[in-house]
Design a protein around this motif. Structure first.
Motif, PDB file in Angstrom:
ATOM      1  N   LYS A 233       0.837  -1.201   0.000  1.00  0.00           N
ATOM      2  CA  LYS A 233       0.000   0.000   0.000  1.00  0.00           C
ATOM      3  C   LYS A 233       0.870   1.249   0.000  1.00  0.00           C
ATOM      4  O   LYS A 233       1.883   1.316   0.684  1.00  0.00           O
ATOM      5  CB  LYS A 233      -0.902   0.018   1.230  1.00  0.00           C
ATOM      6  CG  LYS A 233      -2.026  -0.955   1.141  1.00  0.00           C
ATOM      7  CD  LYS A 233      -3.046  -0.677   2.218  1.00  0.00           C
ATOM      8  CE  LYS A 233      -4.253  -1.521   1.954  1.00  0.00           C
ATOM      9  NZ  LYS A 233      -5.431  -0.973   2.569  1.00  0.00           N
ATOM     10  N   ARG A 234       0.458   2.231  -0.789  1.00  0.00           N
ATOM     11  CA  ARG A 234       1.132   3.516  -0.894  1.00  0.00           C
ATOM     12  C   ARG A 234       0.134   4.626  -0.582  1.00  0.00           C
ATOM     13  O   ARG A 234      -1.020   4.355  -0.323  1.00  0.00           O
ATOM     14  CB  ARG A 234       1.668   3.722  -2.302  1.00  0.00           C
ATOM     15  CG  ARG A 234       2.683   2.695  -2.727  1.00  0.00           C
ATOM     16  CD  ARG A 234       3.048   2.860  -4.184  1.00  0.00           C
ATOM     17  NE  ARG A 234       4.067   1.915  -4.561  1.00  0.00           N
ATOM     18  CZ  ARG A 234       5.368   2.187  -4.513  1.00  0.00           C
ATOM     19  NH1 ARG A 234       5.788   3.367  -4.127  1.00  0.00           N
ATOM     20  NH2 ARG A 234       6.255   1.272  -4.855  1.00  0.00           N
ATOM     21  N   PHE A 235       0.623   5.866  -0.647  1.00  0.00           N
ATOM     22  CA  PHE A 235      -0.281   6.986  -0.430  1.00  0.00           C
ATOM     23  C   PHE A 235      -1.266   7.099  -1.578  1.00  0.00           C
ATOM     24  O   PHE A 235      -1.020   6.607  -2.683  1.00  0.00           O
ATOM     25  CB  PHE A 235       0.506   8.288  -0.253  1.00  0.00           C
ATOM     26  CG  PHE A 235       1.180   8.769  -1.509  1.00  0.00           C
ATOM     27  CD1 PHE A 235       0.515   9.603  -2.380  1.00  0.00           C
ATOM     28  CD2 PHE A 235       2.473   8.390  -1.800  1.00  0.00           C
ATOM     29  CE1 PHE A 235       1.129  10.050  -3.537  1.00  0.00           C
ATOM     30  CE2 PHE A 235       3.093   8.830  -2.951  1.00  0.00           C
ATOM     31  CZ  PHE A 235       2.414   9.660  -3.815  1.00  0.00           C
ATOM     32  N   MET A 236      -2.407   7.721  -1.307  1.00  0.00           N
ATOM     33  CA  MET A 236      -3.398   8.005  -2.337  1.00  0.00           C
ATOM     34  C   MET A 236      -3.500   9.515  -2.498  1.00  0.00           C
ATOM     35  O   MET A 236      -3.215  10.259  -1.565  1.00  0.00           O
ATOM     36  CB  MET A 236      -4.767   7.442  -1.945  1.00  0.00           C
ATOM     37  CG  MET A 236      -4.827   5.947  -1.937  1.00  0.00           C
ATOM     38  SD  MET A 236      -6.372   5.280  -1.307  1.00  0.00           S
ATOM     39  CE  MET A 236      -7.596   6.255  -2.111  1.00  0.00           C
ATOM     40  N   VAL A 237      -3.893   9.961  -3.670  1.00  0.00           N
ATOM     41  CA  VAL A 237      -4.044  11.391  -3.937  1.00  0.00           C
ATOM     42  C   VAL A 237      -5.518  11.701  -4.023  1.00  0.00           C
ATOM     43  O   VAL A 237      -6.291  10.964  -4.629  1.00  0.00           O
ATOM     44  CB  VAL A 237      -3.325  11.780  -5.244  1.00  0.00           C
ATOM     45  CG1 VAL A 237      -3.534  13.244  -5.557  1.00  0.00           C
ATOM     46  CG2 VAL A 237      -1.853  11.463  -5.153  1.00  0.00           C
ATOM     47  N   GLY A 238      -5.905  12.796  -3.381  1.00  0.00           N
ATOM     48  CA  GLY A 238      -7.301  13.219  -3.412  1.00  0.00           C
ATOM     49  C   GLY A 238      -7.390  14.730  -3.366  1.00  0.00           C
ATOM     50  O   GLY A 238      -6.436  15.434  -3.692  1.00  0.00           O
ATOM     51  N   ASN A 239      -8.527  15.212  -2.947  1.00  0.00           N
ATOM     52  CA  ASN A 239      -8.772  16.652  -2.904  1.00  0.00           C
ATOM     53  C   ASN A 239      -9.177  17.097  -1.518  1.00  0.00           C
ATOM     54  O   ASN A 239      -9.926  16.404  -0.825  1.00  0.00           O
ATOM     55  CB  ASN A 239      -9.902  17.035  -3.865  1.00  0.00           C
ATOM     56  CG  ASN A 239      -9.515  16.918  -5.304  1.00  0.00           C
ATOM     57  OD1 ASN A 239      -8.440  17.350  -5.689  1.00  0.00           O
ATOM     58  ND2 ASN A 239     -10.381  16.328  -6.098  1.00  0.00           N
ATOM     59  N   ASN A 240      -8.678  18.278  -1.107  1.00  0.00           N
ATOM     60  CA  ASN A 240      -9.261  19.008   0.005  1.00  0.00           C
ATOM     61  C   ASN A 240     -10.426  19.790  -0.587  1.00  0.00           C
ATOM     62  O   ASN A 240     -10.265  20.465  -1.605  1.00  0.00           O
ATOM     63  CB  ASN A 240      -8.270  20.010   0.607  1.00  0.00           C
ATOM     64  CG  ASN A 240      -7.327  19.374   1.572  1.00  0.00           C
ATOM     65  OD1 ASN A 240      -7.670  18.423   2.259  1.00  0.00           O
ATOM     66  ND2 ASN A 240      -6.114  19.905   1.623  1.00  0.00           N
ATOM     67  N   VAL A 241     -11.584  19.704   0.007  1.00  0.00           N
ATOM     68  CA  VAL A 241     -12.749  20.410  -0.504  1.00  0.00           C
ATOM     69  C   VAL A 241     -13.185  21.415   0.552  1.00  0.00           C
ATOM     70  O   VAL A 241     -13.560  21.039   1.660  1.00  0.00           O
ATOM     71  CB  VAL A 241     -13.906  19.441  -0.836  1.00  0.00           C
ATOM     72  CG1 VAL A 241     -15.080  20.205  -1.413  1.00  0.00           C
ATOM     73  CG2 VAL A 241     -13.445  18.380  -1.810  1.00  0.00           C
ATOM     74  N   SER A 242     -13.136  22.686   0.201  1.00  0.00           N
ATOM     75  CA  SER A 242     -13.515  23.735   1.135  1.00  0.00           C
ATOM     76  C   SER A 242     -15.029  23.909   1.153  1.00  0.00           C
ATOM     77  O   SER A 242     -15.763  23.262   0.403  1.00  0.00           O
ATOM     78  CB  SER A 242     -12.842  25.048   0.740  1.00  0.00           C
ATOM     79  OG  SER A 242     -13.395  25.516  -0.470  1.00  0.00           O
TER      80      SER A 242
END
Length: 80
Positions: free
Chosen positions: A10-19
């Protein structure tokens, strides 16, 4: 050393910060990693591994030797 589980890969995943205004900026979801020492009974020695929480559950389920063999087949570790 990168943040990768040596058992599951398992590695890091990329996503979004949503304001609140729905504006999106990139962020990383890191893996829940632990540095653990395991005693390999068959060889009579200790091993240091960087293992995720799901990797710990896998070791508890199938055993340390079976988990190490599958990780070696996947190419996650070179020797054990």
């Amino acid at each position: 050393m990168s943040k990768v589980c040596q058992i599951t890969g398992k590695r890091f995943m990329v996503g979004n910060n949503v304001s609140h205004s729905k504006r999106r900026t990139k962020r990383r979801f890191d893996v829940n990693l632990f540095k653990k020492r395991f005693f390999l009974v068959e060889e009579g020695r200790w091993m240091d591994l960087r293992v995720s929480a799901s990797g710990l559950r896998l070791i508890n389920k199938v055993g340390l030797l079976a988990a190490l063999k599958s990780a070696k087949e996947k190419g996650l570790i070179t020797k054990f």
